[in-house]
Design a protein around this motif. Structure first.
Motif, PDB file in Angstrom:
ATOM      1  N   ALA A  14       0.754  -1.278  -0.018  1.00  0.00           N
ATOM      2  CA  ALA A  14       0.001  -0.139  -0.170  1.00  0.00           C
ATOM      3  C   ALA A  14       0.935   1.183  -0.001  1.00  0.00           C
ATOM      4  N   LEU A  15       2.024   1.417   0.961  1.00  0.00           N
ATOM      5  CA  LEU A  15       2.909   2.453   0.751  1.00  0.00           C
ATOM      6  C   LEU A  15       3.751   2.580  -0.560  1.00  0.00           C
ATOM      7  N   GLN A  16       3.984   1.525  -1.236  1.00  0.00           N
ATOM      8  CA  GLN A  16       4.462   1.590  -2.563  1.00  0.00           C
ATOM      9  C   GLN A  16       3.633   1.946  -3.421  1.00  0.00           C
ATOM     10  N   ILE A  17       2.441   1.792  -3.420  1.00  0.00           N
ATOM     11  CA  ILE A  17       1.291   2.404  -4.408  1.00  0.00           C
ATOM     12  C   ILE A  17       1.103   3.918  -4.057  1.00  0.00           C
ATOM     13  N   LEU A  18       1.059   4.189  -2.908  1.00  0.00           N
ATOM     14  CA  LEU A  18       0.868   5.542  -2.474  1.00  0.00           C
ATOM     15  C   LEU A  18       1.986   6.371  -3.054  1.00  0.00           C
ATOM     16  N   ASP A  19       3.102   5.837  -3.000  1.00  0.00           N
ATOM     17  CA  ASP A  19       4.382   6.588  -3.406  1.00  0.00           C
ATOM     18  C   ASP A  19       4.395   6.501  -5.213  1.00  0.00           C
ATOM     19  N   TYR A  73      -7.232   3.054  -8.243  1.00  0.00           N
ATOM     20  CA  TYR A  73      -8.113   1.812  -7.884  1.00  0.00           C
ATOM     21  C   TYR A  73      -7.218   0.721  -7.198  1.00  0.00           C
ATOM     22  N   LEU A  74      -5.963   0.529  -7.750  1.00  0.00           N
ATOM     23  CA  LEU A  74      -4.967  -0.506  -7.063  1.00  0.00           C
ATOM     24  C   LEU A  74      -5.098  -0.288  -5.583  1.00  0.00           C
ATOM     25  N   TYR A  75      -4.687   0.732  -5.346  1.00  0.00           N
ATOM     26  CA  TYR A  75      -4.563   1.297  -3.836  1.00  0.00           C
ATOM     27  C   TYR A  75      -5.839   0.706  -2.819  1.00  0.00           C
ATOM     28  N   GLY A  76      -6.992   1.051  -3.513  1.00  0.00           N
ATOM     29  CA  GLY A  76      -8.280   0.768  -2.937  1.00  0.00           C
ATOM     30  C   GLY A  76      -8.347  -0.654  -2.880  1.00  0.00           C
ATOM     31  N   VAL A  77      -8.001  -1.464  -3.954  1.00  0.00           N
ATOM     32  CA  VAL A  77      -8.251  -2.996  -3.723  1.00  0.00           C
ATOM     33  C   VAL A  77      -7.414  -3.352  -2.551  1.00  0.00           C
ATOM     34  N   VAL A  78      -6.186  -2.861  -2.609  1.00  0.00           N
ATOM     35  CA  VAL A  78      -4.935  -3.305  -1.368  1.00  0.00           C
ATOM     36  C   VAL A  78      -5.613  -2.966  -0.163  1.00  0.00           C
ATOM     37  N   SER A  79      -6.233  -1.622   0.117  1.00  0.00           N
ATOM     38  CA  SER A  79      -6.401  -1.374   1.349  1.00  0.00           C
ATOM     39  C   SER A  79      -7.828  -1.461   1.874  1.00  0.00           C
ATOM     40  N   TYR A  93       0.946  -3.994  -9.810  1.00  0.00           N
ATOM     41  CA  TYR A  93       1.670  -2.807  -9.207  1.00  0.00           C
ATOM     42  C   TYR A  93       2.988  -2.501 -10.297  1.00  0.00           C
ATOM     43  N   GLU A  94       3.415  -3.851 -10.694  1.00  0.00           N
ATOM     44  CA  GLU A  94       4.960  -3.824 -11.425  1.00  0.00           C
ATOM     45  C   GLU A  94       4.521  -3.220 -12.915  1.00  0.00           C
ATOM     46  N   GLU A  95       3.466  -3.470 -13.435  1.00  0.00           N
ATOM     47  CA  GLU A  95       2.944  -2.913 -14.902  1.00  0.00           C
ATOM     48  C   GLU A  95       2.900  -1.217 -14.775  1.00  0.00           C
ATOM     49  N   LEU A  96       2.377  -1.011 -13.712  1.00  0.00           N
ATOM     50  CA  LEU A  96       2.128   0.580 -13.262  1.00  0.00           C
ATOM     51  C   LEU A  96       3.477   1.311 -13.393  1.00  0.00           C
ATOM     52  N   VAL A  97       4.138   0.630 -12.437  1.00  0.00           N
ATOM     53  CA  VAL A  97       5.420   1.074 -12.336  1.00  0.00           C
ATOM     54  C   VAL A  97       6.223   1.489 -13.646  1.00  0.00           C
ATOM     55  N   LYS A  98       6.150   0.215 -14.356  1.00  0.00           N
ATOM     56  CA  LYS A  98       6.638   0.475 -15.824  1.00  0.00           C
ATOM     57  C   LYS A  98       6.070   1.393 -16.780  1.00  0.00           C
ATOM     58  N   GLU A  99       4.960   1.440 -16.611  1.00  0.00           N
ATOM     59  CA  GLU A  99       3.944   2.199 -17.551  1.00  0.00           C
ATOM     60  C   GLU A  99       4.327   4.032 -17.073  1.00  0.00           C
ATOM     61  N   LEU A 100       4.574   4.130 -15.739  1.00  0.00           N
ATOM     62  CA  LEU A 100       4.900   5.515 -15.448  1.00  0.00           C
ATOM     63  C   LEU A 100       6.408   5.784 -15.830  1.00  0.00           C
TER      64      LEU A 100
END
Length: 105
Positions: A14-19, A73-79, A93-100
């Motif tokens: 969750a903290l990684q997603i927020l970051d 949305y992903l943060y919501g799923v996790v939290s 999460y890894e896909e979104l990191v790559k996309e960004l």
């Protein structure tokens, strides 16, 4: 049942997603500020508009979720529930990191 380790893993993700969301939002804000300063059409304005369109969901009904919306949305799923996030959540999460990374690098 849910173990302490499961909850630690959930919190860390969750903290990684927020970051990730913070980084994407910061970039979107920078792009929007630059776009406001540019008065005439140019290659730079076109490139910035394309980047903004990839990051920020347009207003209206039934619009395609863009990167910021997907991260949120992903943060919501996790939290939402105390449980070990599924493998698909880590993969997304890894896909979104790559996309960004592809958008801003």
């Amino acid at each position: 049942g849910v173990t302490y380790e499961d909850m630690k893993t959930q919190e860390a993700l969750a903290l990684q997603i927020l970051d990730l969301y913070s980084k994407a939002k910061k970039k979107a804000n920078e792009v929007q500020k630059k776009l406001k300063k540019l008065k005439t059409d140019s290659d730079e304005k076109t490139a910035l508009k394309k980047l903004e369109d990839a990051l920020v969901q347009s207003k209206g009904r039934y619009t395609q979720p863009k990167l910021l919306s997907q991260i949120s949305y992903l943060y919501g799923v996790v939290s939402r529930a105390d449980q070990m996030p599924g493998k698909n959540v880590f993969e997304r999460y890894e896909e979104l990191v790559k996309e960004l990374g592809e958008l801003v690098d």
